[in-house]
Design a protein around this motif. Structure first.
Motif, PDB file in Angstrom:
ATOM      1  N   PHE A 164       2.141  -6.871 -18.411  1.00 19.16           N
ATOM      2  CA  PHE A 164       1.079  -5.922 -18.743  1.00 19.16           C
ATOM      3  C   PHE A 164       1.511  -4.490 -18.413  1.00 19.16           C
ATOM      4  O   PHE A 164       1.349  -3.569 -19.231  1.00 19.16           O
ATOM      5  CB  PHE A 164      -0.196  -6.277 -17.974  1.00 19.16           C
ATOM      6  N   THR A 165       2.088  -4.309 -17.239  1.00 19.98           N
ATOM      7  CA  THR A 165       2.475  -2.968 -16.790  1.00 19.98           C
ATOM      8  C   THR A 165       3.593  -2.388 -17.652  1.00 19.98           C
ATOM      9  O   THR A 165       3.505  -1.237 -18.108  1.00 19.98           O
ATOM     10  CB  THR A 165       2.937  -3.022 -15.316  1.00 19.98           C
ATOM     11  N   ALA A 168       2.393  -1.587 -21.230  1.00 23.65           N
ATOM     12  CA  ALA A 168       1.592  -0.358 -21.280  1.00 23.65           C
ATOM     13  C   ALA A 168       2.476   0.886 -21.169  1.00 23.65           C
ATOM     14  O   ALA A 168       2.296   1.859 -21.913  1.00 23.65           O
ATOM     15  CB  ALA A 168       0.555  -0.374 -20.147  1.00 23.65           C
ATOM     16  N   GLN A 171       4.770   1.389 -24.368  1.00 25.24           N
ATOM     17  CA  GLN A 171       3.966   1.817 -25.512  1.00 25.24           C
ATOM     18  C   GLN A 171       3.521   3.270 -25.357  1.00 25.24           C
ATOM     19  O   GLN A 171       3.497   4.027 -26.330  1.00 25.24           O
ATOM     20  CB  GLN A 171       2.738   0.911 -25.669  1.00 25.24           C
ATOM     21  N   TRP A 172       3.199   3.671 -24.149  1.00 21.84           N
ATOM     22  CA  TRP A 172       2.778   5.063 -23.911  1.00 21.84           C
ATOM     23  C   TRP A 172       3.916   6.023 -24.241  1.00 21.84           C
ATOM     24  O   TRP A 172       3.710   7.036 -24.903  1.00 21.84           O
ATOM     25  CB  TRP A 172       2.342   5.221 -22.451  1.00 21.84           C
ATOM     26  N   ARG A 416       3.447  -0.210 -32.590  1.00 17.72           N
ATOM     27  CA  ARG A 416       2.967  -1.086 -31.498  1.00 17.72           C
ATOM     28  C   ARG A 416       3.476  -2.512 -31.666  1.00 17.72           C
ATOM     29  O   ARG A 416       3.850  -3.157 -30.687  1.00 17.72           O
ATOM     30  CB  ARG A 416       1.440  -1.069 -31.448  1.00 17.72           C
ATOM     31  N   GLY A 450      -1.302  -4.846 -22.753  1.00 14.89           N
ATOM     32  CA  GLY A 450      -0.842  -3.599 -22.141  1.00 14.89           C
ATOM     33  C   GLY A 450      -0.610  -2.510 -23.166  1.00 14.89           C
ATOM     34  O   GLY A 450      -1.012  -1.356 -22.967  1.00 14.89           O
ATOM     35  N   THR A 451       0.029  -2.867 -24.283  1.00  7.73           N
ATOM     36  CA  THR A 451       0.267  -1.869 -25.341  1.00  7.73           C
ATOM     37  C   THR A 451      -1.047  -1.413 -25.964  1.00  7.73           C
ATOM     38  O   THR A 451      -1.195  -0.250 -26.349  1.00  7.73           O
ATOM     39  CB  THR A 451       1.187  -2.434 -26.433  1.00  7.73           C
ATOM     40  N   SER A 452      -2.029  -2.308 -26.051  1.00  7.36           N
ATOM     41  CA  SER A 452      -3.344  -1.941 -26.606  1.00  7.36           C
ATOM     42  C   SER A 452      -4.034  -0.916 -25.716  1.00  7.36           C
ATOM     43  O   SER A 452      -4.635   0.047 -26.194  1.00  7.36           O
ATOM     44  CB  SER A 452      -4.234  -3.182 -26.732  1.00  7.36           C
ATOM     45  N   LEU A 453      -3.950  -1.139 -24.410  1.00  2.00           N
ATOM     46  CA  LEU A 453      -4.596  -0.227 -23.463  1.00  2.00           C
ATOM     47  C   LEU A 453      -3.999   1.176 -23.550  1.00  2.00           C
ATOM     48  O   LEU A 453      -4.726   2.166 -23.695  1.00  2.00           O
ATOM     49  CB  LEU A 453      -4.446  -0.773 -22.039  1.00  2.00           C
ATOM     50  N   SER A 454      -2.675   1.271 -23.476  1.00  2.00           N
ATOM     51  CA  SER A 454      -2.050   2.598 -23.479  1.00  2.00           C
ATOM     52  C   SER A 454      -2.132   3.262 -24.848  1.00  2.00           C
ATOM     53  O   SER A 454      -2.041   4.483 -24.959  1.00  2.00           O
ATOM     54  CB  SER A 454      -0.589   2.496 -23.037  1.00  2.00           C
ATOM     55  N   ASP A 455      -2.336   2.461 -25.894  1.00  2.00           N
ATOM     56  CA  ASP A 455      -2.450   3.011 -27.249  1.00  2.00           C
ATOM     57  C   ASP A 455      -3.868   3.492 -27.552  1.00  2.00           C
ATOM     58  O   ASP A 455      -4.169   3.878 -28.677  1.00  2.00           O
ATOM     59  CB  ASP A 455      -2.038   1.947 -28.263  1.00  2.00           C
TER      60      ASP A 455
END
Length: 755
Positions: A164-165, A168, A171-172, A416, A450-455
């Motif tokens: 997850f980390t 994220a 992706q950020w 993504r 994780g990528t969804s959150l930072s995106d």
């Protein structure tokens, strides 16, 4: 004796085929979701590439089944008959557990399920052996490979956090580089990005995908192992140049290549290495049988006396079994509807934009979202405004004139999707190189989250639902472990004492549950397929709005009429089961109207200028439908509660009066349905007048009940229920009149405008 174990092996291999089917249906999400969610290619092309990966991975797998044979328990401590009890218990549990998660449309880990099933069954049999021998429980450590089990559990839990980390963070950085207008920046940094992504995926194939493939020479694998850095640098230079050439001189997207190659790589690794989760146990059972059979023919040793020390050695799986397993997996990939359902659960959690949310928010999700918002506000005080503005500009999406929610649009973009596959490949490759255990399902899912959150796919409008969904899935993983352990332990204990008859009964129960699950799921799918799917962002004319509203009104009234009739009939009969069924139908109807209300934003945004006035009509229509649902909801829920609490039945006169109201109401509802289905609307004025007469009739019944209380009524609970039913019926009629009046006025105004 041999015949019994031959039949048991046959049952194990039938369960293996079923396990392959339910297992692939759940694990397919690992390698399909990025390609399908980004629509990098057609679903047919994606499935074809994944099928090739699955087939190659399965057919050329070495098939070393250490986890099933000796990874969790020490086989030398068990006799042949005990080993077979463990194996049949594990397979029955695995099939039922994975099918349950498929029906719930939740991804889980087939690795975790098989590990905890083996652990549960072997612990149960070990304890039973210790009790029979009157030994100390301290000797349990001799039976179980506890160090390996703990290593697997800790490795899997650690991989969840890391995936997850890292997902994220990467992706950020990627979004900061590309922004959402990545097409413009691909020609500058696309080559390097393509080089990094394809290199990581290629390295993943070399380290994880072809590990143990029998046709690959050992010398090549040794060369790869000894020259990892050289291979990585060489691949990076080569793929960077190739990516840059594609960007400069062709129109083909490098991101598509990354996604499709990544899909193939994950499918290859899944089939080649996770195959143990589906056929490892039956093959270990077959190898155990061969070992015992040879000893039995030579010395006549009984199953209860033959120790399984020989099972600790390395034994390769026959190629024909791997070919058959590969065929079953590929067919399942194409035909399984449950695989698509599980896949879309993850895609919907990761999608950009708003829409219908599958999961309901809970205390934990609200707490996390609220804490994150507060943390974000605190950070904004620290970072200078000009830096914040630049970052926001990179993460802002191109503005659109109209807000749309189109099912044909990708759930997320290819940047993504590429990051999902790249990061998952790197993490799994690193864990494999370091010989650390992990679940590919957990890694793939947590990277995507994780990528969804930072995106910023989880906005303020959807975050609480998405976080709740993630917690539901993670909670399901813990449930997988606990249920797998307990169920396998219980089944093995039952078989230990019940022997052959217990196995037969458990197999019959498993078959019945699987058939029931299949029938229930197919019925659910038919209901979903039967529902008319309307994209309300395309309702741009008044005619279309009237047509859609007519369909909604007739559909809701038809079901309200049926529920009202059922409740009145079953209240008189005190039929609790049917009242409960009506309560469930009410919940489903309420959810459907809520979905219509959630589309209002997109509906209003999509209207053309000449139809904007119709938005008010549409909103008021849904509001009246909601009022009708509240009234019928009270009638259904309170009738169920009254019977469920075993209160006295309504009196004969009360039931008779309610049935008379129902008959009149049903007749009027049928007239409304006929009018709206034909879209003639000629009888609306007459229906409104008749409804007013029915309203007066209900008012008279309320007065009649007041007089009855003063003279003969003795039950306060009955009085409360009866008054409640009459008052809510009155509100239901009033809401219906309001709805008809609104519709009549709107379509009359529309006729005048047309003239």
């Amino acid at each position: 004796m041999e015949q019994f174990y031959i039949l048991l092996l046959a049952a194990l291999f039938v369960l293996a085929v079923i396990d392959l089917t339910v297992g692939v249906s759940n694990d397919a999400v690992n390698f399909l979701n990025s390609a399908v969610g980004s629509k990098a290619a057609s679903l047919r092309t994606i499935l074809l590439i994944a099928s090739i990966g699955v087939a190659v991975g399965a057919i050329f797998s070495s098939g070393l089944m250490e986890v099933a044979r000796k990874g969790i328990f020490n086989p030398g401590q068990f006799y042949f008959d005990e080993i077979m009890i463990i194996f049949i218990s594990v397979m029955i549990t695995d099939v039922l557990l994975l099918d349950l998660f498929n029906s719930l449309e939740l991804p889980t880990s087939t690795t975790v399920s098989i590990v905890f099933e083996l652990l549960g069954a072997s612990v149960a049999i070990s304890i039973l052996k210790i009790l029979e021998a009157d030994d100390s429980m301290a000797t349990l450590a001799n039976y179980i490979n506890s160090d390996k089990a703990i290593e697997i559990i800790l490795g899997i839990l650690l991989s969840v956090v890391i995936a997850f980390t890292v997902g994220a963070f990467v992706q950020w950085i990627s979004r900061l580089i590309f922004s959402f207008q990545f097409e413009k920046r691909m020609k500058y940094v696309g080559g390097i990005f393509g080089g990094v992504a394809i290199t990581s995926i290629t390295y993943f194939i070399l380290i994880k995908g072809i590990k143990g493939v029998t046709v690959i020479p050992a010398s090549f694998l040794e060369f790869v192992d000894n020259n990892k850095l050289l291979i990585v640098l060489g691949c990076f230079v080569f793929f960077t140049l190739m990516s840059q050439i594609l960007i400069q001189f062709t129109k083909y997207s490098v991101l598509k290549i990354i996604i499709l190659v990544g899909t193939f790589a994950l499918a290859l690794a899944f089939a080649g290495n996770d195959l143990v989760n589906f056929i490892g146990v039956p093959i270990a059972a077959f190898q155990s049988f061969e070992l015992w059979q040879g000893a039995y023919e030579a010395t006549g040793v009984l199953p209860s006396d033959f120790a399984m020390n020989s099972l600790s050695g390395q034994v390769e799986t026959p190629t024909y079994l791997l070919v058959f397993a590969g065929m079953v997996m590929v067919v399942t990939l194409w035909l399984s509807k449950k695989a698509r359902s599980v896949m879309y659960t993850e895609i919907n959690l990761a999608r950009s934009g708003e829409g219908h949310e599958k999961f309901e928010p809970n205390f934990l999700s609200r707490l996390v979202v609220r804490s994150t918002v507060s943390l974000n506000e605190a950070i904004s005080y620290v970072i200078p405004n000009n830096i914040q503005s630049k970052i926001e500009a990179r993460f802002s999406k191109p503005s659109e004139k109209k807000a749309k929610r189109n099912s044909e649009e990708p759930a997320f973009d290819m940047v993504r999707a590429s990051v999902n596959l790249m990061v998952a490949s790197i993490l799994i490759s690193m864990a494999t190189s370091l010989k650390l255990p992990l679940s590919t399902t957990y890694v793939s899912f947590m990277v995507a989250m994780g990528t969804s959150l930072s995106d910023k796919a989880w906005g303020r409008e959807s975050a609480v639902y998405r976080v709740a969904g993630v917690f539901n899935v993670i909670g399901g993983w813990f449930v997988t472990a606990v249920v797998a352990f307990i169920a396998a332990a219980i089944f093995s204990t039952i078989i230990f004492y019940g022997e052959g008859w217990a196995i037969i009964i458990l197999l019959i129960v498993a078959v019945v549950l699987l058939i029931r699950s299949f029938v229930t799921y197919r019925k659910k799918q038919r209901e979903l397929d039967g529902e008319e799917k309307i994209d309300r962002t395309s309702l741009i004319t008044i005619n279309e709005i009237i047509t859609d509203s007519s369909d909604n009104i007739s559909g809701v009234i038809k079901r309200i009429s049926k529920i009202y009739s059922d409740v009145v009939d079953n209240l008189g009969l005190q039929d609790l089961a049917k009242l409960k069924k009506s309560k469930k139908q009410l919940k489903k109807l309420d959810d459907e109207v809520e979905t219509l209300k959630s589309d209002i934003f997109y509906f209003i945004k999509s209207l053309d200028e000449s139809s904007v006035e119709a938005s008010k009509f549409y909103i008021l229509t849904l509001d009246n439908l909601q009022d009708m649902l509240q009234s019928i909801g009270y009638i259904g829920k309170n009738s169920y509660s009254h019977v469920n609490n075993n209160h006295k039945n309504l009196k004969f006169n009360q039931i008779r009066d309610l049935k008379r109201i129902n008959n009149q109401l049903e007749e009027l509802f049928n007239r409304i349905i006929k009018d709206f289905e034909s879209q003639s609307f000629s009888d609306i004025a007459s229906i409104i007048e008749d409804k007013k007469e029915l309203l007066d009739h209900v008012s008279n019944l309320i007065q009649k009940q007041i007089e009855r209380i003063r003279s003969t009524e003795t039950s306060p609970k009955n009085t409360k229920l009866y008054f409640g039913l009459l008052l809510e019926t009155k509100d239901l009629i009033t809401a219906t009149i309001n709805l008809l009046t609104l519709f009549d006025e709107f379509q009359e105004n529309y006729k005048r405008i047309k003239k």
